[in-house]
Design a protein around this motif. Structure first.
Motif, PDB file in Angstrom:
ATOM      1  N   ALA A   3      20.823  -4.035  84.825  1.00  0.00           N
ATOM      2  CA  ALA A   3      19.545  -3.335  84.709  1.00  0.00           C
ATOM      3  C   ALA A   3      19.729  -1.940  84.118  1.00  0.00           C
ATOM      4  CB  ALA A   3      18.878  -3.243  86.086  1.00  0.00           C
ATOM      5  N   THR A  44      20.620  -2.236  80.375  1.00  0.00           N
ATOM      6  CA  THR A  44      19.458  -2.621  79.578  1.00  0.00           C
ATOM      7  C   THR A  44      18.510  -1.454  79.382  1.00  0.00           C
ATOM      8  OG1 THR A  44      19.634  -4.885  80.430  1.00  0.00           O
ATOM      9  CG2 THR A  44      17.546  -4.245  79.409  1.00  0.00           C
ATOM     10  N   TRP A  45      18.250  -0.733  80.459  1.00  0.00           N
ATOM     11  CA  TRP A  45      17.358   0.429  80.356  1.00  0.00           C
ATOM     12  C   TRP A  45      17.947   1.500  79.440  1.00  0.00           C
ATOM     13  CZ3 TRP A  45      12.511   1.756  81.291  1.00  0.00           C
ATOM     14  CH2 TRP A  45      12.185   3.115  81.326  1.00  0.00           C
ATOM     15  N   GLY A  75      13.958   6.543  84.584  1.00  0.00           N
ATOM     16  CA  GLY A  75      14.680   5.340  84.986  1.00  0.00           C
ATOM     17  C   GLY A  75      15.597   5.586  86.173  1.00  0.00           C
ATOM     18  N   LEU A  96      12.972   9.663  79.622  1.00  0.00           N
ATOM     19  CA  LEU A  96      13.040   8.264  80.024  1.00  0.00           C
ATOM     20  C   LEU A  96      14.246   7.986  80.913  1.00  0.00           C
ATOM     21  CD1 LEU A  96      11.948   6.401  76.762  1.00  0.00           C
ATOM     22  CD2 LEU A  96      10.597   6.957  78.790  1.00  0.00           C
ATOM     23  N   TRP A 114      17.612   0.414  75.792  1.00  0.00           N
ATOM     24  CA  TRP A 114      16.243   0.532  75.303  1.00  0.00           C
ATOM     25  C   TRP A 114      15.867   1.995  75.079  1.00  0.00           C
ATOM     26  CZ3 TRP A 114      11.729   2.780  77.185  1.00  0.00           C
ATOM     27  CH2 TRP A 114      10.563   2.444  76.504  1.00  0.00           C
ATOM     28  N   VAL A 115      16.240   2.853  76.013  1.00  0.00           N
ATOM     29  CA  VAL A 115      15.930   4.279  75.876  1.00  0.00           C
ATOM     30  C   VAL A 115      16.611   4.860  74.647  1.00  0.00           C
ATOM     31  CG1 VAL A 115      16.296   6.554  76.921  1.00  0.00           C
ATOM     32  CG2 VAL A 115      15.449   4.661  78.306  1.00  0.00           C
TER      33      VAL A 115
END
Length: 298
Positions: free
Chosen positions: A73, A76-77, A49, A45, A80-81
């Motif tokens: 951004a 946030t990524w 990303g 991921l 989440w990952v």
């Protein structure tokens, strides 16, 4: 306990023993499986990303990308990952863990969650080792490049000892002359004057300003007023570059502080997620839950 057996029926009393009574409650194969799954999902991921992010960052056209938006951004990524990968690893471990039937449901849930925390810890340590290894390789590459540049510079530089000596600036003040001198020597002396100013508050002394204006006028043939204007402009440019460097260092420091806090917070959230997911996996294991819409025989 005494059992009355009917005539002609033999009863054999056996004592159920299990090797589990002599083993640890920690199921390492399940934990290792969870660590591998969490690390693999995180790698996939994050790579995905990075590819998507670089695709949207086109530095060749239009305005430069907003660094604040890019940072939000990316953070946030990454959050989440990290959380999702640890939860997936924790769930797998909870589902694969062999349950010991010497505890009630609450104790079993606690053991499942503890296995999820071990997955989180193992994956975090593995990720740190990979990151440190990558940083070390990059540092070695930068060090090799710097050594190459230093060697090349030392081979081609003339008068290096005169330019590098810590007392060179003070020695220059004893031999100053406003008569025309070699242009290269004048450049080196001007560089030493700016370097000496940088050791303090960045301000060039008034005597050094006057001397530089005289040297510039003598070597270029321009009027003293124009030479003084050139010196003032050069000093202003150097000061602006110094302030820009200070501001960049301040931004980098603040960014590093914020990044460290965000990393710590994301790790704590990931630990909670791994604990909960491992408990959920253990509950599904005990209840023989099957997600027929996802996992079914083909």
């Amino acid at each position: 306990m005494t059992i009355d057996a009917p005539a002609g029926v033999a009863i054999v009393e056996t004592t159920a023993t299990s090797d589990r009574d002599q083993s640890s409650y920690v199921d390492w194969p399940a934990i290792i499986a969870g660590i591998i799954l969490a690390s693999a999902i995180s790698l996939v991921l994050i790579s995905f990303g990075s590819a998507v992010g670089l695709n949207f960052l086109d530095f060749g056209y239009g305005d430069a990308p907003n660094p604040i938006f890019v940072g939000i951004a990316a953070a946030t990524w990454f959050l989440w990952v990290q959380v999702s990968s640890f939860m997936a690893g924790g769930y797998l471990t909870g589902r694969l863990r062999r349950r010991y039937f010497d505890a009630n449901e609450d104790e079993s849930d606690l053991r499942d969650g503890a296995h999820g925390l071990l997955v989180w810890a193992g994956a975090a340590i593995l990720g740190t080792m990979i990151a440190v290894g990558g940083i070390g390789a990059a540092a070695n590459a930068v060090g090799s490049a710097a050594a190459t540049v230093t060697t090349a510079a030392s081979n081609v530089a003339e008068g290096a000892a005169d330019a590098v000596g810590p007392n060179a600036y003070f020695i220059d003040t004893m031999f100053r002359s406003t008569q025309p001198v070699d242009a290269e020597a004048a450049r080196r002396e001007a560089g030493r004057i700016f370097a000496q100013a940088a050791l303090g508050d960045g301000a060039v002394a008034e005597a050094d300003r006057t001397y530089l204006a005289g040297v510039v006028a003598a070597n270029t043939g321009i009027p003293p007023e124009e030479a003084q204007a050139r010196v003032d402009a050069a000093i202003a440019s150097v000061e602006q570059a110094r302030q820009d460097a200070i501001e960049a260092a301040r931004i980098a420091r603040n960014t590093a502080i914020i990044g460290a806090f965000l990393l710590a917070a994301s790790l704590l959230v990931s630990a909670i997620g791994a604990f909960w997911a491992a408990q959920k996996g253990g509950n599904h294991r005990d209840e023989n839950t099957v997600l027929t819409g996802v996992f079914r025989r083909f």
